[in-house]
Design a protein around this motif. Structure first.
Motif, mmCIF file in Angstrom:
data_model
loop_
_atom_site.group_PDB
_atom_site.id
_atom_site.type_symbol
_atom_site.label_atom_id
_atom_site.label_comp_id
_atom_site.label_asym_id
_atom_site.label_seq_id
_atom_site.Cartn_x
_atom_site.Cartn_y
_atom_site.Cartn_z
ATOM 1 N N TYR A 34 6.645 -31.212 -21.738
ATOM 2 C CA TYR A 34 7.000 -32.501 -22.328
ATOM 3 C C TYR A 34 5.759 -33.094 -22.997
ATOM 4 O O TYR A 34 4.686 -33.147 -22.394
ATOM 5 N N ALA A 35 5.928 -33.552 -24.223
ATOM 6 C CA ALA A 35 4.799 -34.112 -24.962
ATOM 7 C C ALA A 35 4.208 -35.322 -24.261
ATOM 8 O O ALA A 35 3.006 -35.583 -24.369
ATOM 9 N N GLU A 36 5.038 -36.062 -23.527
ATOM 10 C CA GLU A 36 4.543 -37.284 -22.905
ATOM 11 C C GLU A 36 3.585 -37.018 -21.751
ATOM 12 O O GLU A 36 2.978 -37.937 -21.213
ATOM 13 N N LEU A 37 3.399 -35.764 -21.361
ATOM 14 C CA LEU A 37 2.424 -35.454 -20.327
ATOM 15 C C LEU A 37 0.992 -35.608 -20.841
ATOM 16 O O LEU A 37 0.037 -35.463 -20.073
ATOM 17 N N GLY A 38 0.829 -35.925 -22.118
ATOM 18 C CA GLY A 38 -0.502 -36.114 -22.687
ATOM 19 C C GLY A 38 -1.323 -37.138 -21.932
ATOM 20 O O GLY A 38 -2.527 -36.967 -21.745
ATOM 21 N N LEU A 39 -0.713 -38.222 -21.482
ATOM 22 C CA LEU A 39 -1.442 -39.240 -20.723
ATOM 23 C C LEU A 39 -1.928 -38.670 -19.397
ATOM 24 O O LEU A 39 -3.059 -38.922 -18.977
ATOM 25 N N TYR A 40 -1.073 -37.903 -18.734
ATOM 26 C CA TYR A 40 -1.452 -37.262 -17.472
ATOM 27 C C TYR A 40 -2.622 -36.312 -17.693
ATOM 28 O O TYR A 40 -3.610 -36.320 -16.946
ATOM 29 N N TRP A 41 -2.545 -35.470 -18.733
ATOM 30 C CA TRP A 41 -3.624 -34.524 -19.007
ATOM 31 C C TRP A 41 -4.920 -35.245 -19.360
ATOM 32 O O TRP A 41 -6.001 -34.798 -18.988
ATOM 33 N N PHE A 42 -4.808 -36.344 -20.089
ATOM 34 C CA PHE A 42 -5.983 -37.120 -20.480
ATOM 35 C C PHE A 42 -6.700 -37.651 -19.249
ATOM 36 O O PHE A 42 -7.920 -37.485 -19.101
ATOM 37 N N LEU A 43 -5.985 -38.310 -18.352
ATOM 38 C CA LEU A 43 -6.600 -38.869 -17.148
ATOM 39 C C LEU A 43 -7.159 -37.772 -16.257
ATOM 40 O O LEU A 43 -8.241 -37.923 -15.665
ATOM 41 N N GLN A 44 -6.445 -36.685 -16.148
ATOM 42 C CA GLN A 44 -6.898 -35.582 -15.310
ATOM 43 C C GLN A 44 -8.188 -34.973 -15.856
ATOM 44 O O GLN A 44 -9.057 -34.542 -15.087
ATOM 45 N N GLU A 45 -8.334 -34.958 -17.178
ATOM 46 C CA GLU A 45 -9.531 -34.396 -17.796
ATOM 47 C C GLU A 45 -10.787 -35.125 -17.327
ATOM 48 O O GLU A 45 -11.826 -34.519 -17.064
ATOM 49 N N TYR A 46 -10.690 -36.437 -17.215
ATOM 50 C CA TYR A 46 -11.858 -37.244 -16.881
ATOM 51 C C TYR A 46 -12.025 -37.479 -15.383
ATOM 52 O O TYR A 46 -13.153 -37.617 -14.899
ATOM 53 N N TYR A 47 -10.919 -37.551 -14.648
ATOM 54 C CA TYR A 47 -11.011 -37.964 -13.247
ATOM 55 C C TYR A 47 -10.645 -36.873 -12.249
ATOM 56 O O TYR A 47 -10.825 -37.061 -11.050
ATOM 57 N N GLY A 48 -10.140 -35.760 -12.722
ATOM 58 C CA GLY A 48 -9.798 -34.665 -11.836
ATOM 59 C C GLY A 48 -8.374 -34.745 -11.315
ATOM 60 O O GLY A 48 -7.763 -35.817 -11.267
ATOM 61 N N GLU A 49 -7.865 -33.603 -10.889
ATOM 62 C CA GLU A 49 -6.468 -33.506 -10.461
ATOM 63 C C GLU A 49 -6.172 -34.363 -9.236
ATOM 64 O O GLU A 49 -5.083 -34.924 -9.113
ATOM 65 N N ALA A 50 -7.142 -34.502 -8.328
ATOM 66 C CA ALA A 50 -6.911 -35.245 -7.092
ATOM 67 C C ALA A 50 -6.704 -36.735 -7.340
ATOM 68 O O ALA A 50 -6.072 -37.428 -6.527
ATOM 69 N N ALA A 51 -7.206 -37.236 -8.459
ATOM 70 C CA ALA A 51 -7.146 -38.677 -8.725
ATOM 71 C C ALA A 51 -5.906 -39.084 -9.507
ATOM 72 O O ALA A 51 -5.665 -40.285 -9.688
ATOM 73 N N VAL A 52 -5.120 -38.108 -9.968
ATOM 74 C CA VAL A 52 -3.977 -38.418 -10.832
ATOM 75 C C VAL A 52 -2.706 -37.806 -10.253
ATOM 76 O O VAL A 52 -2.667 -36.609 -9.953
ATOM 77 N N THR A 53 -1.685 -38.633 -10.110
ATOM 78 C CA THR A 53 -0.389 -38.172 -9.610
ATOM 79 C C THR A 53 0.635 -38.215 -10.735
ATOM 80 O O THR A 53 0.735 -39.213 -11.453
ATOM 81 N N LEU A 54 1.374 -37.126 -10.903
ATOM 82 C CA LEU A 54 2.488 -37.090 -11.846
ATOM 83 C C LEU A 54 3.776 -37.094 -11.045
ATOM 84 O O LEU A 54 3.962 -36.279 -10.134
ATOM 85 N N THR A 55 4.673 -38.024 -11.361
ATOM 86 C CA THR A 55 5.911 -38.119 -10.600
ATOM 87 C C THR A 55 7.043 -38.568 -11.506
ATOM 88 O O THR A 55 6.855 -38.765 -12.706
ATOM 89 N N ARG A 56 8.237 -38.715 -10.924
ATOM 90 C CA ARG A 56 9.426 -39.128 -11.649
ATOM 91 C C ARG A 56 10.095 -40.248 -10.864
ATOM 92 O O ARG A 56 9.917 -40.340 -9.640
ATOM 93 N N PRO A 57 10.854 -41.113 -11.505
ATOM 94 C CA PRO A 57 11.512 -42.200 -10.771
ATOM 95 C C PRO A 57 12.306 -41.709 -9.568
ATOM 96 O O PRO A 57 12.266 -42.322 -8.494
ATOM 97 N N SER A 58 13.011 -40.598 -9.730
ATOM 98 C CA SER A 58 13.815 -40.090 -8.616
ATOM 99 C C SER A 58 12.948 -39.701 -7.428
ATOM 100 O O SER A 58 13.358 -39.851 -6.272
ATOM 101 N N GLU A 59 11.740 -39.196 -7.679
ATOM 102 C CA GLU A 59 10.848 -38.822 -6.593
ATOM 103 C C GLU A 59 10.354 -40.032 -5.825
ATOM 104 O O GLU A 59 10.129 -39.966 -4.618
#
Length: 355
Positions: A34-59
């Motif tokens: 999904y193209a909208e994951l760009g924000l997730y990838w951007f934050l992860q680039e600078y802060y690392g995977e442990a600092a960024v959570t990707l989720t969905r409303p249902s989750e």
């Protein structure tokens, strides 16, 4: 360290079949879905995977304990409501809309509810002619970390240059793309027709790919033969071949598609071509383009005029290509966000601090 949570839009059914499984979302996070994951990838680039959570409303509704985060980024459109937020402790909430809609894509979202929690929405661009229903910030656009072919193409071109394998650019203009929409709204097709008809003497690399779809276009018979010559015999061009074609072109066309900008602008700059773009005067992006080193063509202006201006710029100011790359180097490293280029991150947070 702060924690960042990105709640992807649930405009699509992200919980059906394979799309609702952990393997799917692992693949989506790393290779792109999904193209909208760009924000997730951007934050992860600078802060690392442990600092960024990707989720969905249902989750969020399935959480057994409250989720704690400093920043809550909510993708639009969304079903997010008060029931979801009862599961989250957050310091600040921000909406984001990664669609190509020129306004804000609330659609079936509860706009009043969302607006009561935040007045900021991030978009890929801001148009100063529009009256938005909220404050508009600028969204980072990023390709998947493990599926970013532009970086490999840039490195390959740089290696050829260091080894002295590059030659003088053989083509005047380079462009390859699928046509989108109908002819009256399709700047890609319109530019190619005008260029082929009015400047047949210029050497053009590329053309239209994807298969001829004449039913898409309302074409005058006089233009049919011209458009015929714009089509390539293949349905797709490999990325390395595409980038190599730009590297051999003095100018690279970057017409508007569904959005006023695309990666073509960046690709052309890294290929050391002069960008000939649609008019960007009213638009602002997170990564500002080096507009003094580009040529912009107004909606009512002939592409031929822009091409001629670009060729003069290429001839008279050969240093422009390197200057444009240096400009991008403040924000990107080989076409990617990087900790070595903090200007993009600073610009991202400065806008939110000011909102």
């Amino acid at each position: 360290m702060d924690h960042y949570t990105v709640v992807i839009s649930d405009n699509c059914d992200h919980d059906a079949g394979f799309r609702g499984t952990r393997p799917f979302w692992w693949l989506a996070r790393h290779f792109g879905a999904y193209a909208e994951l760009g924000l997730y990838w951007f934050l992860q680039e600078y802060y690392g995977e442990a600092a960024v959570t990707l989720t969905r409303p249902s989750e969020l509704l399935r959480l057994k304990s409250r989720h704690k985060t400093d920043w809550l980024f909510v993708g639009l459109p969304t079903t997010l409501n008060q029931e979801h937020l009862r599961q989250v402790d957050y310091r600040r909430m921000v909406m984001y809309d990664s669609s190509d809609l020129h306004g804000v894509k609330f659609e079936n979202s509860d706009q009043a509810f969302l607006s009561s929690h935040t007045d900021v929405c991030l978009k890929n661009w801001r148009d100063d002619r529009l009256d938005y229903p909220c404050q508009i910030g600028l969204l980072p656009i990023k390709r998947p970390p493990l599926n970013n072919k532009m970086r490999a193409a840039i490195h390959l071109a740089s290696a050829k240059q260091r080894l002295g394998l590059t030659t003088e650019k053989q083509f005047d203009v380079g462009f390859a793309a699928r046509p989108t929409g109908d002819l009256t709204k399709n700047q890609r097709v319109r530019w190619l027709i005008d260029l082929k008809r009015d400047r047949p003497d210029l050497k053009l690399w590329g053309g239209l790919v994807g298969g001829k779809s004449w039913d898409k276009f309302d074409i005058q018979s006089a233009e049919l033969a011209v458009l015929e010559s714009c089509w390539l015999s293949k349905r797709k061009i490999g990325y390395l071949q595409y980038f190599a074609g730009l590297c051999q072109s003095k100018l690279a066309l970057a017409p508007a598609g569904y959005a006023p900008w695309s990666y073509r602008h960046l690709e052309a700059i890294y290929a050391r071509s002069i960008v000939v773009s649609n008019d960007l005067a009213h638009y602002e992006f997170l990564i500002p383009f080096p507009r003094t080193g580009m040529v912009e063509v107004a909606d009512d202006e002939s592409i031929v005029t822009g091409i001629e201006a670009g060729l003069r710029l290429y001839q008279d100011q050969p240093e422009i290509a390197e200057t444009n790359i240096q400009h991008l180097g403040r924000y990107l490293k080989d076409g990617r966000y990087s900790k070595e280029c903090p200007a993009a991150l600073d610009r991202f947070w400065d806008q939110l601090d000011a909102a």
